[in-house]
Design a protein around this motif. Structure first.
Motif, PDB file in Angstrom:
ATOM      1  N   GLN A  39       0.836  -1.097   0.110  1.00 37.68           N
ATOM      2  CA  GLN A  39       0.029   0.058   0.109  1.00 37.68           C
ATOM      3  C   GLN A  39       0.747   1.369  -0.108  1.00 37.68           C
ATOM      4  O   GLN A  39       1.502   1.467   0.906  1.00 37.68           O
ATOM      5  CB  GLN A  39      -1.054  -0.012   1.210  1.00 37.68           C
ATOM      6  CG  GLN A  39      -2.052   0.997   1.009  1.00 37.68           C
ATOM      7  CD  GLN A  39      -2.915   0.823   2.350  1.00 37.68           C
ATOM      8  OE1 GLN A  39      -2.714   0.127   3.161  1.00 37.68           O
ATOM      9  NE2 GLN A  39      -4.247   1.460   2.042  1.00 37.68           N
ATOM     10  N   LYS A  43      -3.127   5.069  -1.951  1.00 40.55           N
ATOM     11  CA  LYS A  43      -3.694   4.090  -2.866  1.00 40.55           C
ATOM     12  C   LYS A  43      -3.930   3.140  -1.880  1.00 40.55           C
ATOM     13  O   LYS A  43      -4.007   2.841  -0.652  1.00 40.55           O
ATOM     14  CB  LYS A  43      -2.428   3.663  -3.586  1.00 40.55           C
ATOM     15  CG  LYS A  43      -1.972   4.812  -4.711  1.00 40.55           C
ATOM     16  CD  LYS A  43      -0.884   4.334  -5.406  1.00 40.55           C
ATOM     17  CE  LYS A  43      -0.521   5.342  -6.602  1.00 40.55           C
ATOM     18  NZ  LYS A  43       0.276   4.676  -7.455  1.00 40.55           N
ATOM     19  N   GLN A  44      -4.755   1.994  -2.694  1.00 32.04           N
ATOM     20  CA  GLN A  44      -5.608   0.877  -1.881  1.00 32.04           C
ATOM     21  C   GLN A  44      -4.449   0.017  -1.735  1.00 32.04           C
ATOM     22  O   GLN A  44      -3.384   0.087  -2.501  1.00 32.04           O
ATOM     23  CB  GLN A  44      -6.639   0.508  -2.732  1.00 32.04           C
ATOM     24  CG  GLN A  44      -6.240  -0.137  -4.138  1.00 32.04           C
ATOM     25  CD  GLN A  44      -7.374  -0.745  -5.164  1.00 32.04           C
ATOM     26  OE1 GLN A  44      -8.437  -0.421  -4.750  1.00 32.04           O
ATOM     27  NE2 GLN A  44      -7.260  -1.506  -5.824  1.00 32.04           N
ATOM     28  N   ARG A  45      -4.654  -1.300  -0.932  1.00 28.41           N
ATOM     29  CA  ARG A  45      -3.603  -2.207  -0.647  1.00 28.41           C
ATOM     30  C   ARG A  45      -3.810  -3.305  -1.974  1.00 28.41           C
ATOM     31  O   ARG A  45      -5.038  -3.632  -1.917  1.00 28.41           O
ATOM     32  CB  ARG A  45      -4.046  -2.704   0.713  1.00 28.41           C
ATOM     33  CG  ARG A  45      -2.941  -3.637   1.060  1.00 28.41           C
ATOM     34  CD  ARG A  45      -3.095  -4.228   2.502  1.00 28.41           C
ATOM     35  NE  ARG A  45      -3.159  -3.326   3.560  1.00 28.41           N
ATOM     36  CZ  ARG A  45      -3.187  -3.424   4.898  1.00 28.41           C
ATOM     37  NH1 ARG A  45      -3.279  -4.769   5.213  1.00 28.41           N
ATOM     38  NH2 ARG A  45      -2.925  -2.293   5.792  1.00 28.41           N
ATOM     39  N   ASP A  46      -2.780  -3.443  -2.536  1.00 31.58           N
ATOM     40  CA  ASP A  46      -2.993  -4.312  -3.726  1.00 31.58           C
ATOM     41  C   ASP A  46      -2.152  -5.570  -3.577  1.00 31.58           C
ATOM     42  O   ASP A  46      -1.009  -5.491  -2.846  1.00 31.58           O
ATOM     43  CB  ASP A  46      -2.355  -3.654  -4.874  1.00 31.58           C
ATOM     44  CG  ASP A  46      -3.366  -2.561  -5.551  1.00 31.58           C
ATOM     45  OD1 ASP A  46      -2.791  -1.680  -5.974  1.00 31.58           O
ATOM     46  OD2 ASP A  46      -4.829  -2.650  -5.096  1.00 31.58           O
TER      47      ASP A  46
END
Length: 116
Positions: A39, A43-46
């Motif tokens: 992350q 931003k989102q956690r990917d």
């Protein structure tokens, strides 16, 4: 009590390498699917990479060919070898352990910064 403890993060120059480790305790490690997520700020956690209990692996498109996930069931540890690092790989990296839909655990995260 399940614990996932990440280590190995730090500052590295572009093109360099790092190896992250995640030591698990309090769980039957070998039956869990393990994964690394990241992350970046805002931003989102990917998903970065995952490894199933049987050893099958999958990777995010942005890291294919550069990162390798592996696991050692004898010492309850999952690894992420990161090569050819880029500035856009900068993020907090989290270890994850999942068993079916019943259990889902996260580590505290380790910072990886790629910068010259």
């Amino acid at each position: 009590q399940v614990q996932l403890v990440e280590s190995g993060g730090g500052l590295v120059q572009p093109g360099g390498s790092l190896r992250l480790s995640c030591a698990a305790s309090g769980m039957s490690f070998s039956i869990y699917a393990m994964g690394w997520y990241r992350q970046a700020p805002g931003k989102q956690r990917d998903l970065v990479a995952g490894i199933a209990s049987g050893g099958g692996t999958n990777y995010g498109d942005s890291v294919k060919g550069r990162f390798t996930i592996s696991r050692n069931n004898a010492n309850n540890t999952v690894y992420l070898q990161m090569n050819s690092l880029k500035p856009e790989d900068t993020a907090v990296y989290y270890c994850n352990a999942k068993y079916k839909s019943w259990f889902n655990y996260w580590g505290q995260g380790t910072q990886v910064t790629v910068s010259s």
